[in-house]
Design a protein around this motif. Structure first.
Motif, mmCIF file in Angstrom:
data_model
loop_
_atom_site.group_PDB
_atom_site.id
_atom_site.type_symbol
_atom_site.label_atom_id
_atom_site.label_comp_id
_atom_site.label_asym_id
_atom_site.label_seq_id
_atom_site.Cartn_x
_atom_site.Cartn_y
_atom_site.Cartn_z
ATOM 1 N N THR A 194 21.412 30.615 63.140
ATOM 2 C CA THR A 194 22.429 29.860 62.395
ATOM 3 C C THR A 194 22.781 28.575 63.134
ATOM 4 O OG1 THR A 194 23.310 31.953 61.581
ATOM 5 C CG2 THR A 194 24.722 30.011 61.360
ATOM 6 N N ALA A 195 22.958 28.669 64.454
ATOM 7 C CA ALA A 195 23.295 27.481 65.251
ATOM 8 C C ALA A 195 22.153 26.470 65.222
ATOM 9 C CB ALA A 195 23.618 27.888 66.686
ATOM 10 N N LEU A 196 20.921 26.963 65.278
ATOM 11 C CA LEU A 196 19.768 26.056 65.222
ATOM 12 C C LEU A 196 19.692 25.350 63.869
ATOM 13 C CD1 LEU A 196 16.964 28.094 67.020
ATOM 14 C CD2 LEU A 196 18.040 25.994 67.804
ATOM 15 N N ARG A 197 19.971 26.083 62.809
ATOM 16 C CA ARG A 197 19.942 25.473 61.472
ATOM 17 C C ARG A 197 21.037 24.409 61.333
ATOM 18 N NH1 ARG A 197 17.063 28.288 57.331
ATOM 19 N NH2 ARG A 197 18.631 27.644 55.828
ATOM 20 N N GLU A 198 22.211 24.652 61.923
ATOM 21 C CA GLU A 198 23.294 23.663 61.898
ATOM 22 C C GLU A 198 22.914 22.426 62.721
ATOM 23 O OE1 GLU A 198 26.886 25.574 63.184
ATOM 24 O OE2 GLU A 198 26.824 27.015 61.536
ATOM 25 N N LYS A 199 22.312 22.655 63.885
ATOM 26 C CA LYS A 199 21.892 21.534 64.739
ATOM 27 C C LYS A 199 20.807 20.718 64.039
ATOM 28 C CE LYS A 199 22.056 19.277 68.609
ATOM 29 N NZ LYS A 199 23.249 18.576 69.042
ATOM 30 N N TYR A 200 19.910 21.395 63.337
ATOM 31 C CA TYR A 200 18.862 20.699 62.582
ATOM 32 C C TYR A 200 19.499 19.771 61.548
ATOM 33 C CZ TYR A 200 14.572 19.940 59.944
ATOM 34 O OH TYR A 200 13.498 19.374 59.325
ATOM 35 N N ARG A 201 20.494 20.297 60.827
ATOM 36 C CA ARG A 201 21.199 19.508 59.819
ATOM 37 C C ARG A 201 21.859 18.287 60.465
ATOM 38 N NH1 ARG A 201 25.242 22.705 58.508
ATOM 39 N NH2 ARG A 201 23.834 24.178 57.516
ATOM 40 N N GLU A 202 22.443 18.496 61.648
ATOM 41 C CA GLU A 202 23.114 17.409 62.361
ATOM 42 C C GLU A 202 22.117 16.340 62.821
ATOM 43 O OE1 GLU A 202 24.950 16.943 66.777
ATOM 44 O OE2 GLU A 202 25.518 18.745 65.678
ATOM 45 N N VAL A 203 20.991 16.766 63.357
ATOM 46 C CA VAL A 203 20.025 15.834 63.948
ATOM 47 C C VAL A 203 19.180 15.123 62.893
ATOM 48 C CG1 VAL A 203 17.978 15.725 65.430
ATOM 49 C CG2 VAL A 203 19.929 17.067 66.141
ATOM 50 N N PHE A 204 18.750 15.841 61.850
ATOM 51 C CA PHE A 204 17.860 15.267 60.848
ATOM 52 C C PHE A 204 18.583 14.832 59.567
ATOM 53 C CE2 PHE A 204 14.893 17.704 63.449
ATOM 54 C CZ PHE A 204 13.831 16.814 63.564
ATOM 55 N N GLN A 205 19.867 15.115 59.419
ATOM 56 C CA GLN A 205 20.647 14.793 58.232
ATOM 57 C C GLN A 205 20.028 15.373 56.956
ATOM 58 O OE1 GLN A 205 20.945 11.806 60.546
ATOM 59 N NE2 GLN A 205 22.750 13.016 60.973
ATOM 60 N N GLU A 206 19.484 16.584 57.071
ATOM 61 C CA GLU A 206 18.958 17.289 55.910
ATOM 62 C C GLU A 206 18.930 18.780 56.204
ATOM 63 O OE1 GLU A 206 15.071 15.506 55.515
ATOM 64 O OE2 GLU A 206 14.142 17.094 56.682
ATOM 65 N N GLU A 207 18.888 19.553 55.147
ATOM 66 C CA GLU A 207 18.819 21.006 55.293
ATOM 67 C C GLU A 207 17.396 21.414 55.645
ATOM 68 O OE1 GLU A 207 21.365 23.222 55.060
ATOM 69 O OE2 GLU A 207 22.724 21.546 54.762
#
Length: 176
Positions: A18-31
């Motif tokens: 879950t944390a990795l998916r949130e960080k991905y959203r933060e870094v790449f600005q996409e789901e």
């Protein structure tokens, strides 16, 4: 590379999905649609490094696109590619005696930290071995012995034996 980036990447190594998916959203600005931890970790780590060190040059991007357009190139040779008089010759990979790297070890370039009796021990993971106080060691156990004066499992000393979630699995004993 900046130590702050290295420490952030090391935190990601032990982060939940879950944390990795949130960080991905933060870094790449996409789901992201993937639920593959290792893939997410590598993509995020690459992106953090690219943001810190700079991305590919325009020339490198152009060359990558040029290579990608050559999609008709064969990636794997056919089985009968290397044959003598119609009989295929089996090719064995070289360096068969080399051990594969332990999957519990972090990637080369990672800094491991451990506090021991009020002293902070910093160890850099290398492609082959480890560096501690400007000395090369072949194993984490050797560093643990040098620091403590007693035998230690290096993975246990640097707390790399637990699963990624950080908690130990509960052991269930079967009743007889």
């Amino acid at each position: 590379m900046d130590n702050a980036v290295l420490m952030e990447i090391e935190k990601l190594r032990r982060a939940s999905l879950t944390a990795l998916r949130e960080k991905y959203r933060e870094v790449f600005q996409e789901e992201t649609r993937t639920r593959h931890r290792e893939h997410l970790f590598r993509r995020i780590a690459w992106r953090l490094q690219a943001l810190a060190e700079g991305d590919l040059s325009v020339r490198a991007r152009g060359r990558a696109l040029q290579i990608a357009r050559d999609a008709d190139l064969r990636m794997v040779a056919p089985k009968d590619f290397f044959a003598v008089d119609g009989e295929a010759i089996r090719i064995t990979p070289g360096d068969r005696h080399r051990r594969e790297q332990d999957s519990r070890l972090p990637l080369p370039g990672t800094l491991l930290t451990r506090t021991w009796k009020g002293r902070t021990i910093l160890v850099e993971v290398l492609a082959k071995g480890f560096r501690h106080e400007n000395q090369h060691y072949s194993s984490l156990s050797a560093i643990a012995v040098a620091v403590t004066g007693t035998r230690w499992n290096g993975l246990a000393f640097f707390k790399l034996t637990r699963p990624m979630g950080g908690e130990r699995k509960e052991r269930r004993h079967a009743k007889k």
